[in-house]
Design an enzyme around this catalytic site. Structure first.
Site, PDB file in Angstrom:
ATOM      1  N   GLU A  40     104.835  52.760  73.116  1.00 31.58           N
ATOM      2  CA  GLU A  40     104.612  54.096  73.675  1.00 31.58           C
ATOM      3  C   GLU A  40     105.752  54.463  74.625  1.00 31.58           C
ATOM      4  OE1 GLU A  40     101.133  56.290  76.395  1.00 31.58           O
ATOM      5  OE2 GLU A  40     101.395  54.107  76.471  1.00 31.58           O
ATOM      6  N   LYS A 110      98.815  62.812  72.561  1.00 33.28           N
ATOM      7  CA  LYS A 110      97.832  61.898  73.146  1.00 33.28           C
ATOM      8  C   LYS A 110      96.661  62.653  73.784  1.00 33.28           C
ATOM      9  CE  LYS A 110      97.688  57.907  76.331  1.00 33.28           C
ATOM     10  NZ  LYS A 110      98.498  57.146  77.315  1.00 33.28           N
ATOM     11  N   CYS A 147      97.766  54.024  73.145  1.00 37.43           N
ATOM     12  CA  CYS A 147      97.454  53.260  74.368  1.00 37.43           C
ATOM     13  C   CYS A 147      96.017  53.437  74.858  1.00 37.43           C
ATOM     14  CB  CYS A 147      98.474  53.612  75.451  1.00 37.43           C
ATOM     15  SG  CYS A 147      98.613  52.346  76.742  1.00 37.43           S
TER      16      CYS A 147
END
Length: 264
Positions: A40, A110, A147
């Site tokens: 990431e 995200k 994540c």
């Protein structure tokens, strides 16, 4: 599908990270990989300067991604990673991109920002509002996560119900008490409870744990990286998914409807 996990420590210099990514792409291609997953936020990072994600952010047609697209031309290797992209309000978006043969074939902003454990990603980053797409690689469907998303089982379940055979998770998992245990527990749970593969690739270095891993549909870790830079390969077998779903039919036995994003 043959997958490669490219684990490294992200530098504050975007060109240095470009060179590392290109090197890993070339190595993955030489190793016969169909899919390369990188960590990431690979554009730039400095633990002493958290605002660097804003200062270094580039549009998807900027020089970082453009150089990677050029390297990807002429082959079928799919490469996935997340980068910070400028957006309104003097913030950035954390965008997971999939590139192949000179094009961005999918992107995901995200959803779940890391506002936990005394950190606040939302100070510098705006969240997405769309369910990630699926990407077909070597005949298997890949769902995208980033994540902190792994702590929210609804997203993984939604992607698998949409057809994902594999979940991909670029990450920069921060060190701390029990954090390595959380990483292994959560990635294993997402694979096992959905009878799918999980490919979780973490940044290494002074702040992050590394420890990239591939978990199979019955919760077995079939590949793991150490705490340092590494390129690790693993083979993903559709027959293993079929077997897992025959002996553990949790997707058929579930009592809940497909998860949906809650309204704003």
């Amino acid at each position: 599908m043959k997958v490669a996990m490219g684990q490294f420590a992200v530098s504050r210099e975007w060109q240095e990270n470009t060179d590392i990514c290109i090197g890993l792409m070339n190595q993955a291609l030489a190793g016969g990989a169909d899919l390369l997953v990188l960590p990431e936020g690979v554009l730039a990072r400095d633990i002493a300067d958290p605002d660097l994600v804003l200062k270094a952010a580039q549009p998807l047609d900027g020089p970082f991604v453009t150089q990677l697209l050029a390297v990807s031309k002429g082959n079928n290797l799919t490469t996935m990673m997340s980068v910070h992209v400028p957006t309104e309000g003097q913030k950035a978006l954390n965008v997971l991109i999939a590139i192949r043969n000179g094009e961005i074939i999918a992107k995901y902003v995200k959803l779940h920002l890391y506002d936990a454990f005394a950190m606040q990603e939302s100070q510098r980053v705006n969240p997405g509002r769309e369910i990630p797409p699926l990407v077909e690689v070597a005949g298997m469907k890949v769902g995208l996560m980033t994540c902190y998303d792994v702590r929210f089982p609804e997203l993984a379940r939604r992607l698998v119900l949409d057809g994902a055979d594999v979940l991909v998770l670029p990450a920069a998992w921060v060190k701390g008490p029990l954090k390595e245990m959380h990483w292994e527990l959560l990635t294993t749970a997402r694979a096992l409870e959905n009878t799918c593969y999980m490919v979780a690739v973490g940044e290494c270095g002074p702040r992050n744990i590394g420890n990239s891993l591939v978990i199979d549909p019955l919760g077995v870790a079939i590949a793991k990286a150490p705490e340092s830079a590494a390129l690790v390969f693993a083979d993903l077998d559709p027959q293993r998914i079929a077997y897992a779903r025959s002996v553990l039919p949790v997707l058929e036995n579930r009592c809940f409807a497909r998860p949906e994003l809650k309204p704003l």
